[in-house]
Design a protein around this motif. Sequence first.
Motif, PDB file in Angstrom:
ATOM      1  N   LEU A 147       0.826  -1.205   0.000  1.00  0.00           N
ATOM      2  CA  LEU A 147       0.000   0.000   0.000  1.00  0.00           C
ATOM      3  C   LEU A 147       0.860   1.256   0.000  1.00  0.00           C
ATOM      4  N   PHE A 148       1.863   1.303   0.867  1.00  0.00           N
ATOM      5  CA  PHE A 148       2.713   2.484   0.949  1.00  0.00           C
ATOM      6  C   PHE A 148       3.679   2.562  -0.223  1.00  0.00           C
ATOM      7  N   ALA A 149       4.197   1.427  -0.661  1.00  0.00           N
ATOM      8  CA  ALA A 149       5.171   1.450  -1.759  1.00  0.00           C
ATOM      9  C   ALA A 149       4.541   1.826  -3.089  1.00  0.00           C
ATOM     10  N   GLN A 150       3.260   1.460  -3.300  1.00  0.00           N
ATOM     11  CA  GLN A 150       2.634   1.679  -4.601  1.00  0.00           C
ATOM     12  C   GLN A 150       1.653   2.840  -4.624  1.00  0.00           C
ATOM     13  N   MET A 151       1.221   3.325  -3.445  1.00  0.00           N
ATOM     14  CA  MET A 151       0.229   4.402  -3.439  1.00  0.00           C
ATOM     15  C   MET A 151       0.678   5.648  -2.674  1.00  0.00           C
ATOM     16  N   LEU A 159       0.751   9.733  -2.968  1.00  0.00           N
ATOM     17  CA  LEU A 159       0.055  10.649  -2.068  1.00  0.00           C
ATOM     18  C   LEU A 159       1.028  11.576  -1.354  1.00  0.00           C
ATOM     19  N   ALA A 160       2.207  11.091  -0.982  1.00  0.00           N
ATOM     20  CA  ALA A 160       3.182  11.931  -0.289  1.00  0.00           C
ATOM     21  C   ALA A 160       3.625  13.102  -1.167  1.00  0.00           C
ATOM     22  N   ASP A 161       3.902  12.860  -2.449  1.00  0.00           N
ATOM     23  CA  ASP A 161       4.304  13.933  -3.351  1.00  0.00           C
ATOM     24  C   ASP A 161       3.155  14.886  -3.641  1.00  0.00           C
ATOM     25  N   GLN A 162       1.945  14.365  -3.709  1.00  0.00           N
ATOM     26  CA  GLN A 162       0.793  15.232  -3.924  1.00  0.00           C
ATOM     27  C   GLN A 162       0.590  16.186  -2.750  1.00  0.00           C
ATOM     28  N   LEU A 163       0.826  15.701  -1.536  1.00  0.00           N
ATOM     29  CA  LEU A 163       0.727  16.581  -0.368  1.00  0.00           C
ATOM     30  C   LEU A 163       1.808  17.646  -0.403  1.00  0.00           C
ATOM     31  N   LEU A 164       3.015  17.284  -0.855  1.00  0.00           N
ATOM     32  CA  LEU A 164       4.083  18.277  -0.974  1.00  0.00           C
ATOM     33  C   LEU A 164       3.724  19.338  -2.019  1.00  0.00           C
ATOM     34  N   ALA A 165       3.174  18.892  -3.139  1.00  0.00           N
ATOM     35  CA  ALA A 165       2.807  19.833  -4.194  1.00  0.00           C
ATOM     36  C   ALA A 165       1.697  20.773  -3.741  1.00  0.00           C
ATOM     37  N   SER A 166       0.727  20.238  -2.994  1.00  0.00           N
ATOM     38  CA  SER A 166      -0.366  21.087  -2.515  1.00  0.00           C
ATOM     39  C   SER A 166       0.117  22.094  -1.481  1.00  0.00           C
ATOM     40  N   ALA A 167       1.233  21.775  -0.808  1.00  0.00           N
ATOM     41  CA  ALA A 167       1.801  22.702   0.167  1.00  0.00           C
ATOM     42  C   ALA A 167       2.795  23.664  -0.461  1.00  0.00           C
ATOM     43  N   PRO A 171       7.880  18.455  -5.394  1.00  0.00           N
ATOM     44  CA  PRO A 171       7.612  17.010  -5.350  1.00  0.00           C
ATOM     45  C   PRO A 171       8.721  16.230  -6.047  1.00  0.00           C
ATOM     46  N   GLY A 172       8.508  14.941  -6.193  1.00  0.00           N
ATOM     47  CA  GLY A 172       9.470  14.106  -6.901  1.00  0.00           C
ATOM     48  C   GLY A 172      10.571  13.546  -6.023  1.00  0.00           C
ATOM     49  N   ILE A 173      10.331  13.472  -4.718  1.00  0.00           N
ATOM     50  CA  ILE A 173      11.328  12.918  -3.793  1.00  0.00           C
ATOM     51  C   ILE A 173      11.369  11.399  -3.936  1.00  0.00           C
ATOM     52  N   GLY A 174      12.551  10.847  -3.947  1.00  0.00           N
ATOM     53  CA  GLY A 174      12.700   9.396  -3.981  1.00  0.00           C
ATOM     54  C   GLY A 174      12.563   8.830  -2.580  1.00  0.00           C
ATOM     55  N   TRP A 175      11.325   8.655  -2.155  1.00  0.00           N
ATOM     56  CA  TRP A 175      11.074   8.259  -0.771  1.00  0.00           C
ATOM     57  C   TRP A 175      11.739   6.934  -0.415  1.00  0.00           C
TER      58      TRP A 175
END
Length: 320
Positions: A147-151, A159-167, A171-175
Amino acid sequence: MTTLTPAAPAPSASGTGRGAVTARSRTARRKWTEHGLVFVAPFLVVYGLFLVWPLISGLGMSLTSENITGTEAEFIGLDNYAEALADPQMWSSLWNTVWFTVLSTVPLVLVGLVLALLAHQLRVVQWLWRISWFAPFLLPSGVVCMLFAQMIFPPGFGLADQLLASAGLEPGIGWLSDERYAMLSIVLTTVWWTVGFNFLLYLAALQAVPQHLYEAAELDGAGAWRRLLHITLPLLRRTTGLVLVLQVLASLKIFDQVYLMTGGGPDDSTRPILQYVYQQGFTGYRIGYASAVSYVFFALVLIVSLVQPVLARRKEEAGK
């Protein structure tokens, strides 16, 4: 006239022996039943077969050149342990394990406590909040990691990059592919997944706090913050000690999240000690050396499990 009464036949030696044996067997059965040994015997058998014997067998294996290639193992004494203590990869993996434990233990304890305090105070659909916060703990590790690796953590569309972009952040961090963020991503996944267990322990402890203590403090003019600091937290001290011990031991045994999400990378920056044992034993075929590394790690876990309660007890006695 005197009447002669026939004397009772003397018991035979064989009869006496059988009676004594029967009495001893009855006494032994009574002792087994009275002391509960008959009930714990199945557990002792399983415990010996699946824990005690593997520990002894693994210890003996760590003193040999045991492998899975089919070659005959030789006794080499402490050579495996000497190699393990001089192995930089072993120490690097051990450091990753300790670093993960440090990063994950504090938020898991604090978040679990905060969630329990909120669930204990909420009166509207209280059962829904409890189920919602505990439900992730019931998921299998494979489901959570996928779930975390693919979403959540895919670069660009997660979702993590989308939250960064909205803030308004870049985005585009290699988590999971960047050494700076891979361990943090695994910690965040673990906190979301396992905090429900600590939440449940704290919630049970909160429900055991006598309500009259809060009522008396409120009559004395103590506000919510003072009641939390002087009643709730002191009475949760033993639960906090238990949660800390369980959490540290669980974090030291990290394997699933790392293996499924990063495979130990990038550049072995997230590889824990258990994955290194797995690689040495089943990829490098060196079962004896892997056993020695696992016993080095076992010594660390044993020290932590023995020292931490002693320190907590001393701190508690000093606070009295």
